[in-house]
Motif scaffolding. Structure first.
Motif, PDB file in Angstrom:
ATOM      1  N   ALA A  96       0.847  -1.188   0.000  1.00 34.11           N
ATOM      2  CA  ALA A  96       0.000   0.000   0.000  1.00 34.11           C
ATOM      3  C   ALA A  96       0.888   1.245   0.000  1.00 34.11           C
ATOM      4  CB  ALA A  96      -0.915   0.013   1.218  1.00 34.11           C
ATOM      5  N   VAL A  97       0.366   2.314  -0.583  1.00 30.90           N
ATOM      6  CA  VAL A  97       1.063   3.592  -0.623  1.00 30.90           C
ATOM      7  C   VAL A  97       0.161   4.654   0.000  1.00 30.90           C
ATOM      8  CG1 VAL A  97       2.130   5.355  -2.102  1.00 30.90           C
ATOM      9  CG2 VAL A  97       2.277   2.933  -2.737  1.00 30.90           C
ATOM     10  N   VAL A  98       0.740   5.494   0.843  1.00 29.78           N
ATOM     11  CA  VAL A  98       0.014   6.631   1.409  1.00 29.78           C
ATOM     12  C   VAL A  98       0.818   7.883   1.078  1.00 29.78           C
ATOM     13  CG1 VAL A  98      -0.887   7.734   3.490  1.00 29.78           C
ATOM     14  CG2 VAL A  98      -0.948   5.227   3.283  1.00 29.78           C
ATOM     15  N   ALA A  99       0.246   8.756   0.268  1.00 30.96           N
ATOM     16  CA  ALA A  99       0.916   9.996  -0.123  1.00 30.96           C
ATOM     17  C   ALA A  99       0.305  11.150   0.657  1.00 30.96           C
ATOM     18  CB  ALA A  99       0.770  10.228  -1.623  1.00 30.96           C
ATOM     19  N   VAL A 100       1.153  11.948   1.312  1.00 33.22           N
ATOM     20  CA  VAL A 100       0.676  13.044   2.154  1.00 33.22           C
ATOM     21  C   VAL A 100       1.257  14.344   1.608  1.00 33.22           C
ATOM     22  CG1 VAL A 100       0.375  13.845   4.519  1.00 33.22           C
ATOM     23  CG2 VAL A 100       0.826  11.411   4.081  1.00 33.22           C
ATOM     24  N   PHE A 101       0.391  15.311   1.313  1.00 34.83           N
ATOM     25  CA  PHE A 101       0.861  16.509   0.617  1.00 34.83           C
ATOM     26  C   PHE A 101      -0.120  17.666   0.791  1.00 34.83           C
ATOM     27  CE2 PHE A 101      -1.834  14.002  -2.104  1.00 34.83           C
ATOM     28  CZ  PHE A 101      -2.662  14.927  -2.719  1.00 34.83           C
ATOM     29  N   PRO A 102       0.377  18.910   0.654  1.00 33.76           N
ATOM     30  CA  PRO A 102      -0.519  20.061   0.618  1.00 33.76           C
ATOM     31  C   PRO A 102      -1.064  20.233  -0.789  1.00 33.76           C
ATOM     32  CG  PRO A 102       1.746  20.801   0.489  1.00 33.76           C
ATOM     33  CD  PRO A 102       1.798  19.305   0.654  1.00 33.76           C
ATOM     34  N   VAL A 103      -2.287  20.690  -0.894  1.00 36.81           N
ATOM     35  CA  VAL A 103      -2.884  20.928  -2.208  1.00 36.81           C
ATOM     36  C   VAL A 103      -2.365  22.253  -2.752  1.00 36.81           C
ATOM     37  CG1 VAL A 103      -5.023  21.310  -3.494  1.00 36.81           C
ATOM     38  CG2 VAL A 103      -4.963  19.639  -1.623  1.00 36.81           C
ATOM     39  N   TYR A 104      -1.728  22.209  -3.906  1.00 39.46           N
ATOM     40  CA  TYR A 104      -1.252  23.403  -4.605  1.00 39.46           C
ATOM     41  C   TYR A 104      -2.034  23.525  -5.914  1.00 39.46           C
ATOM     42  CZ  TYR A 104       2.983  23.574  -1.612  1.00 39.46           C
ATOM     43  OH  TYR A 104       3.869  23.658  -0.565  1.00 39.46           O
ATOM     44  N   TRP A 105      -2.757  24.609  -6.089  1.00 35.00           N
ATOM     45  CA  TRP A 105      -3.473  24.841  -7.345  1.00 35.00           C
ATOM     46  C   TRP A 105      -4.323  23.642  -7.757  1.00 35.00           C
ATOM     47  CZ3 TRP A 105      -3.757  29.718  -8.367  1.00 35.00           C
ATOM     48  CH2 TRP A 105      -2.697  30.571  -8.058  1.00 35.00           C
ATOM     49  N   GLN A 106      -5.072  23.108  -6.806  1.00 36.76           N
ATOM     50  CA  GLN A 106      -5.962  21.970  -7.043  1.00 36.76           C
ATOM     51  C   GLN A 106      -5.199  20.732  -7.510  1.00 36.76           C
ATOM     52  OE1 GLN A 106      -9.304  22.433  -6.408  1.00 36.76           O
ATOM     53  NE2 GLN A 106     -10.083  24.225  -7.463  1.00 36.76           N
ATOM     54  N   SER A 107      -3.930  20.626  -7.129  1.00 36.96           N
ATOM     55  CA  SER A 107      -3.114  19.497  -7.558  1.00 36.96           C
ATOM     56  C   SER A 107      -2.059  19.207  -6.488  1.00 36.96           C
ATOM     57  CB  SER A 107      -2.454  19.823  -8.908  1.00 36.96           C
ATOM     58  OG  SER A 107      -1.779  18.692  -9.421  1.00 36.96           O
ATOM     59  N   VAL A 108      -1.078  18.390  -6.852  1.00 33.64           N
ATOM     60  CA  VAL A 108      -0.011  18.012  -5.932  1.00 33.64           C
ATOM     61  C   VAL A 108       1.186  18.945  -6.096  1.00 33.64           C
ATOM     62  CG1 VAL A 108      -0.731  15.597  -5.961  1.00 33.64           C
ATOM     63  CG2 VAL A 108       1.010  16.381  -7.582  1.00 33.64           C
ATOM     64  N   PRO A 109       2.059  19.060  -5.100  1.00 32.03           N
ATOM     65  CA  PRO A 109       3.268  19.868  -5.235  1.00 32.03           C
ATOM     66  C   PRO A 109       4.200  19.307  -6.313  1.00 32.03           C
ATOM     67  CG  PRO A 109       2.837  19.331  -2.940  1.00 32.03           C
ATOM     68  CD  PRO A 109       1.923  18.483  -3.756  1.00 32.03           C
ATOM     69  N   ALA A 110       5.072  20.162  -6.809  1.00 36.38           N
ATOM     70  CA  ALA A 110       5.975  19.779  -7.898  1.00 36.38           C
ATOM     71  C   ALA A 110       6.827  18.567  -7.547  1.00 36.38           C
ATOM     72  CB  ALA A 110       6.865  20.965  -8.269  1.00 36.38           C
ATOM     73  N   VAL A 111       7.272  18.468  -6.288  1.00 39.09           N
ATOM     74  CA  VAL A 111       8.160  17.365  -5.923  1.00 39.09           C
ATOM     75  C   VAL A 111       7.430  16.023  -6.020  1.00 39.09           C
ATOM     76  CG1 VAL A 111       7.724  17.406  -3.407  1.00 39.09           C
ATOM     77  CG2 VAL A 111       9.941  16.643  -4.282  1.00 39.09           C
ATOM     78  N   LEU A 112       6.142  16.010  -5.681  1.00 40.26           N
ATOM     79  CA  LEU A 112       5.371  14.771  -5.790  1.00 40.26           C
ATOM     80  C   LEU A 112       5.027  14.472  -7.243  1.00 40.26           C
ATOM     81  CD1 LEU A 112       3.954  12.383  -4.511  1.00 40.26           C
ATOM     82  CD2 LEU A 112       1.977  13.853  -4.030  1.00 40.26           C
ATOM     83  N   LYS A 113       4.653  15.495  -7.997  1.00 38.94           N
ATOM     84  CA  LYS A 113       4.370  15.300  -9.419  1.00 38.94           C
ATOM     85  C   LYS A 113       5.614  14.808 -10.149  1.00 38.94           C
ATOM     86  CE  LYS A 113       1.955  15.668 -13.266  1.00 38.94           C
ATOM     87  NZ  LYS A 113       2.959  15.554 -14.324  1.00 38.94           N
ATOM     88  N   GLY A 114       6.782  15.380  -9.814  1.00 37.65           N
ATOM     89  CA  GLY A 114       8.023  14.945 -10.448  1.00 37.65           C
ATOM     90  C   GLY A 114       8.405  13.524 -10.073  1.00 37.65           C
TER      91      GLY A 114
END
Length: 227
Positions: free
Chosen positions: A88-106
């Motif tokens: 299982a994967v759990v990703a925890v992040f702040p919402v930036y511009w209705q999306s994920v931060p650049a580091v998670l997207k990258g």
């Protein structure tokens, strides 16, 4: 093997996407990891900023649409292995511009790559489950929240997780993450209220922790129900 033993043999990859270790995002990730460990999971905590992950695409990790066996960089292969090792994967992040931060997207761009996460008739990530814990500054009664939830579910659950073979993807939108309440009015103006303090602040974050805990506990319960 009993159901308890099956849970004990499970591994969860908890991915943190925030540049500060004292952030509410990092706090939420640590608490999620603790809940998973208490439920019997072995937790692999991946702090993308702390580990120095570079989210920028490069030539070594650029997909080759004619070669799904392309050998990617050593860094990316190490991250691929951590995903493969996790149930299982759990990703925890702040919402930036209705999306994920650049580091998670990258991280998704470079690691969830062609030939690994997609591009095969038998997906390597098939059967895995993912929980996205998305922290938003918007208040729970802000009209923008409904659209934000829909956008995140379409992008993360349909556009990424389902496309990569995950059996389940859940987006847990955690509103009221800011100490100063924020909302957008009907004319599109951002309204920022006074910072909460004292007992009110403690109550706000106690409720926030409760909602985050319930999302993780539901995620664990669903795993056990499907075991």
């Amino acid at each position: 093997m009993t159901q308890h033993d099956k849970t004990l043999s499970r591994t969860a990859l908890v991915v943190v996407a925030h540049h500060r270790t004292d952030s509410l995002t990092a706090h939420t990730a640590r608490r999620a990891a603790a809940r998973l460990e208490a439920a019997g999971y072995r937790v692999d905590l991946l702090d993308l900023h702390a580990e120095g992950f570079d989210p920028r695409m490069n030539t070594a990790d650029q997909p080759d649409w004619g070669d799904r066996e392309k050998p990617y960089s050593d860094e990316v292969h190490a991250h691929m292995r951590r995903i493969l090792d996790a149930d299982a994967v759990v990703a925890v992040f702040p919402v930036y511009w209705q999306s994920v931060p650049a580091v998670l997207k990258g991280w998704i761009d470079r690691v969830w790559n062609y030939g690994f996460a997609y591009g095969r008739s038998k997906p390597r990530l098939a059967g895995k489950r993912i929980l996205w814990l998305a922290l938003a500054g918007a208040t729970s009664d802000d009209p923008v929240v409904e659209g934000m939830q829909a956008i995140l579910e379409t992008n993360l659950s349909e556009g990424i997780a389902s496309y990569c073979g995950f059996s389940q993807s859940t987006v847990g939108l955690l509103t009221d993450a800011e100490e100063r309440p924020q909302r957008v009015d009907a004319e599109g103006n951002l309204l920022v209220g006074e910072a909460v303090s004292g007992a009110e602040r403690e109550a706000q974050y106690a409720d926030f922790d409760r909602r985050a805990r319930e999302l993780v506990e539901k995620f664990v319960a669903e795993e056990r129900a499907g075991a």
